[in-house]
Motif scaffolding. Structure first.
Motif, PDB file in Angstrom:
ATOM      1  N   GLY A   1     -94.614   3.504 -26.749  1.00 59.33           N
ATOM      2  CA  GLY A   1     -93.936   2.615 -25.837  1.00 59.33           C
ATOM      3  C   GLY A   1     -93.630   2.751 -24.984  1.00 59.33           C
ATOM      4  N   ILE A   2     -93.666   3.192 -23.868  1.00 60.19           N
ATOM      5  CA  ILE A   2     -92.683   3.348 -22.091  1.00 60.19           C
ATOM      6  C   ILE A   2     -91.606   2.752 -21.958  1.00 60.19           C
ATOM      7  CG2 ILE A   2     -93.187   4.859 -20.324  1.00 60.19           C
ATOM      8  CD1 ILE A   2     -96.445   3.610 -22.221  1.00 60.19           C
ATOM      9  N   VAL A   3     -90.729   3.784 -21.255  1.00 58.85           N
ATOM     10  CA  VAL A   3     -89.719   2.783 -20.696  1.00 58.85           C
ATOM     11  C   VAL A   3     -89.298   3.245 -19.144  1.00 58.85           C
ATOM     12  CG1 VAL A   3     -87.183   1.898 -20.897  1.00 58.85           C
ATOM     13  CG2 VAL A   3     -87.928   1.514 -22.549  1.00 58.85           C
ATOM     14  N   ALA A   4     -89.656   2.446 -18.318  1.00 57.48           N
ATOM     15  CA  ALA A   4     -89.654   3.337 -17.304  1.00 57.48           C
ATOM     16  C   ALA A   4     -88.069   2.622 -16.463  1.00 57.48           C
ATOM     17  CB  ALA A   4     -90.960   2.850 -16.050  1.00 57.48           C
ATOM     18  N   THR A   5     -87.765   3.853 -15.523  1.00 58.73           N
ATOM     19  CA  THR A   5     -86.563   2.816 -14.509  1.00 58.73           C
ATOM     20  C   THR A   5     -86.659   3.752 -12.704  1.00 58.73           C
ATOM     21  OG1 THR A   5     -85.268   4.044 -16.362  1.00 58.73           O
ATOM     22  CG2 THR A   5     -84.651   3.984 -14.590  1.00 58.73           C
ATOM     23  N   LEU A   6     -86.426   2.469 -12.849  1.00 67.16           N
ATOM     24  CA  LEU A   6     -86.682   2.354 -10.965  1.00 67.16           C
ATOM     25  C   LEU A   6     -85.204   1.441 -10.475  1.00 67.16           C
ATOM     26  CD1 LEU A   6     -88.109   2.871  -8.454  1.00 67.16           C
ATOM     27  CD2 LEU A   6     -89.085   0.126  -8.696  1.00 67.16           C
ATOM     28  N   ARG A   7     -84.153   2.727  -9.982  1.00 62.79           N
ATOM     29  CA  ARG A   7     -83.062   2.339  -9.155  1.00 62.79           C
ATOM     30  C   ARG A   7     -83.184   1.381  -8.100  1.00 62.79           C
ATOM     31  NH1 ARG A   7     -82.423   6.262 -12.782  1.00 62.79           N
ATOM     32  NH2 ARG A   7     -80.996   5.986 -14.270  1.00 62.79           N
ATOM     33  N   GLY A   8     -82.496   0.768  -7.262  1.00 58.91           N
ATOM     34  CA  GLY A   8     -82.717   0.717  -6.032  1.00 58.91           C
ATOM     35  C   GLY A   8     -81.092   1.623  -5.251  1.00 58.91           C
ATOM     36  N   LYS A   9     -81.390   0.919  -3.911  1.00 56.01           N
ATOM     37  CA  LYS A   9     -80.652   1.805  -3.006  1.00 56.01           C
ATOM     38  C   LYS A   9     -79.341   2.047  -3.165  1.00 56.01           C
ATOM     39  CE  LYS A   9     -79.624  -1.899   0.256  1.00 56.01           C
ATOM     40  NZ  LYS A   9     -79.764  -2.456   1.134  1.00 56.01           N
ATOM     41  N   ASN A  10     -78.617   0.962  -4.136  1.00 54.22           N
ATOM     42  CA  ASN A  10     -77.818   1.370  -4.283  1.00 54.22           C
ATOM     43  C   ASN A  10     -76.770   0.573  -5.985  1.00 54.22           C
ATOM     44  OD1 ASN A  10     -75.846   1.612  -2.629  1.00 54.22           O
ATOM     45  ND2 ASN A  10     -75.919  -0.487  -1.817  1.00 54.22           N
TER      46      ASN A  10
ATOM     47  N   LYS B   1     -90.935  -1.039  -6.311  1.00 56.72           N
ATOM     48  CA  LYS B   1     -90.556   0.561  -5.978  1.00 56.72           C
ATOM     49  C   LYS B   1     -91.147   0.282  -4.198  1.00 56.72           C
ATOM     50  CE  LYS B   1     -91.110   5.004  -5.332  1.00 56.72           C
ATOM     51  NZ  LYS B   1     -89.603   6.013  -5.676  1.00 56.72           N
ATOM     52  N   GLU B   2     -92.003  -0.509  -3.870  1.00 53.69           N
ATOM     53  CA  GLU B   2     -92.837  -0.452  -2.672  1.00 53.69           C
ATOM     54  C   GLU B   2     -91.238  -1.355  -1.499  1.00 53.69           C
ATOM     55  OE1 GLU B   2     -95.777  -2.618   1.058  1.00 53.69           O
ATOM     56  OE2 GLU B   2     -96.373  -2.083  -0.724  1.00 53.69           O
ATOM     57  N   LEU B   3     -90.316  -1.911  -2.446  1.00 55.77           N
ATOM     58  CA  LEU B   3     -89.601  -2.480  -1.372  1.00 55.77           C
ATOM     59  C   LEU B   3     -87.712  -1.823  -1.829  1.00 55.77           C
ATOM     60  CD1 LEU B   3     -90.043  -6.596  -2.264  1.00 55.77           C
ATOM     61  CD2 LEU B   3     -90.527  -5.393   0.157  1.00 55.77           C
ATOM     62  N   GLN B   4     -88.318  -0.695  -2.670  1.00 58.13           N
ATOM     63  CA  GLN B   4     -86.667  -0.221  -3.132  1.00 58.13           C
ATOM     64  C   GLN B   4     -85.606   0.100  -2.286  1.00 58.13           C
ATOM     65  OE1 GLN B   4     -87.477   4.092  -5.022  1.00 58.13           O
ATOM     66  NE2 GLN B   4     -86.049   4.288  -5.873  1.00 58.13           N
ATOM     67  N   ASN B   5     -85.806   0.275  -1.020  1.00 60.02           N
ATOM     68  CA  ASN B   5     -84.050   0.813  -0.025  1.00 60.02           C
ATOM     69  C   ASN B   5     -83.950  -0.819   0.479  1.00 60.02           C
ATOM     70  OD1 ASN B   5     -84.291   3.100  -0.183  1.00 60.02           O
ATOM     71  ND2 ASN B   5     -86.329   3.497   1.244  1.00 60.02           N
ATOM     72  N   GLU B   6     -84.445  -2.455  -0.254  1.00 62.11           N
ATOM     73  CA  GLU B   6     -84.060  -3.521  -0.167  1.00 62.11           C
ATOM     74  C   GLU B   6     -83.564  -3.869  -0.841  1.00 62.11           C
ATOM     75  OE1 GLU B   6     -87.224  -5.829   1.554  1.00 62.11           O
ATOM     76  OE2 GLU B   6     -88.377  -4.100   2.540  1.00 62.11           O
ATOM     77  N   TRP B   7     -82.701  -3.140  -2.433  1.00 64.64           N
ATOM     78  CA  TRP B   7     -82.262  -4.408  -3.129  1.00 64.64           C
ATOM     79  C   TRP B   7     -80.992  -2.832  -3.914  1.00 64.64           C
ATOM     80  CZ3 TRP B   7     -83.042  -2.398  -8.522  1.00 64.64           C
ATOM     81  CH2 TRP B   7     -84.550  -1.330  -8.268  1.00 64.64           C
ATOM     82  N   ASP B   8     -80.793  -4.115  -4.206  1.00 62.61           N
ATOM     83  CA  ASP B   8     -78.837  -2.579  -5.375  1.00 62.61           C
ATOM     84  C   ASP B   8     -79.005  -3.198  -6.980  1.00 62.61           C
ATOM     85  OD1 ASP B   8     -77.649  -2.232  -2.893  1.00 62.61           O
ATOM     86  OD2 ASP B   8     -76.789  -3.804  -2.522  1.00 62.61           O
TER      87      ASP B   8
END
Length: 390
Positions: A56-65, A117-124
């Motif tokens: 399995g894989i767990v990927a992590t993406l963090r928003g702007k805050n 990812k494309e919207l990463q700077n638009e959500w916390d």
């Protein structure tokens, strides 16, 4: 660009991924190629990931805050079915098939990762993308939890492509949605002898047959008729020769229900029936009972969030009610630990011959549903992260 437009932008890529996963299906705990391809796609997107539960894989993406953490989950494994769809991308692994939609689940979750990812700077907040192995054997979710990947998560969301719902429709209602699936084995011990002299032995076959019949009363006479429940014996193994009284028999089966109290009663009921029935034939019975996969219960607040997400991407008419199912899903283990919801996304379309049930050799989907599921994964993540009530 909004989520709907981005889902449409990546639709062809998601479809191609689904077809590739479909061509190379792998059974539970053997999802090596599948795992490599998921990692390659995540690397292209630029999302950090780590391994879990062997394949399995767990990927992590963090928003702007910083903010809340939500997990989006897709299962990875296929099953032992010889495919008969005749599709150009038919399984190349003989006798193994993605006949339950997991190929689509992975493709949609990768598509959602691209959107977020494309919207990463638009959500916390933070989104974890869980690609989970071994759902079909009910073991993968437990391993992900054991390794701590849900410890900091406030909510989980999953999608199951579903053949009984028309493409364009989605079910996200609250409450029990899929049954538990527990496993039992009953060993009957008798006394062997010659088939011509049955009075000198204790026939385990006769005792086992009586137990099979009497177990049917566990539901019909001991469970409230308003509560759905199932006791099914799937295997009876006994005997070595036509003229030998069997000294041993083994029954194997499953129980299903949507009520935890009933679930806890089942072992006592089955043990009493099997032991007493066996004793009436001068035999002995021993029960082994495994609590395997729990009930999948959609959280009320999460279901409300999901309904709103569906309405945003597909309109209010897309939301439908669907009967709960006595099949099982190990995402229920996630929901025992944290708030969560499983959405059923319709894939049925008679014009495209997408009419066969899950696990059928001709199972296929209307791939237009992949765009809906991709958007729903992403929309739910943002809606959950913005929700103030959890």
């Amino acid at each position: 660009m909004n989520i709907e437009n981005l889902a449409n932008k990546y639709k062809e890529h998601v479809i191609n991924l689904r077809r590739e996963f479909h061509r190379f299906p792998e059974e539970s705990w053997r999802e090596e190629r599948t795992s490599r391809r998921v990692k390659e796609e995540l690397q292209k997107i630029g999302v950090d990931f780590e391994a879990t539960a062997k394949t399995g894989i767990v990927a992590t993406l963090r928003g702007k805050n910083p903010g809340k953490i939500v997990a989006l989950r897709a299962d990875m494994d296929a099953i032992r079915v010889k495919e008969a769809t005749g599709a150009e991308f038919e399984s190349e692994n003989e006798g193994i098939m993605h006949a339950c939609g997991h190929d689509g689940h992975m493709a949609m979750l990768i598509g959602a990762a691209k959107i977020l990812k494309e919207l990463q700077n638009e959500w916390d907040g933070t989104v974890k993308f869980i690609f989970q192995p071994a759902e079909e054997v009910g073991e993968g979710a437990a391993k992900v939890i054991e390794e701590g990947f849900l410890d900091d998560v406030q909510g989980a969301f999953g999608i199951h492509l579903w053949s009984d719902l028309p493409c364009g429709k989605v079910s996200v209602e609250e409450g029990p949605r899929m049954a538990c699936a527990d496993i039992f084995k009953i060993k009957i011990k008798g006394k062997g002898g010659h088939g011509s002299l049955p009075h000198q032995g204790v026939d385990a076959v006769v005792a086992a047959s009586a137990i099979v019949m009497n177990l049917q009363t566990a539901v019909s006479r001991e469970i409230n008729p308003m509560e759905p429940a199932v006791v099914s014996v799937g295997a009876l193994k006994a005997g070595t020769r036509f003229n030998v009284i069997a000294s041993e028999a083994i029954l194997e089966g499953t129980t299903r229900c949507f009520n935890e109290e009933i679930r806890q009663q089942f072992p006592k009921i089955l043990e009493r029936i099997s032991k007493n029935t066996a004793a009436s034939f001068k035999a002995e019975a021993e029960l082994e009972y495994i609590f395997a996969t729990p009930i999948t219960i959609n959280d009320k607040k999460c279901s409300s969030i999901a309904r709103g997400s569906v309405e945003k991407i597909a309109g209010s008419d897309a939301v439908v009610l669907m009967d709960k199912l006595t099949v099982t899903e190990d995402i229920g283990r996630y929901f025992e630990k944290i708030h969560g919801v499983l959405a059923f996304v319709g894939v049925r379309n008679e014009k495209k011959d997408a009419i066969y049930p899950q696990h059928h050799e001709k199972y296929t989907i209307d791939e237009d549903a992949l765009e809906i599921g991709t958007a729903l994964y992403a929309q739910y993540a943002l809606d959950f992260l913005n929700y103030k009530g959890l």
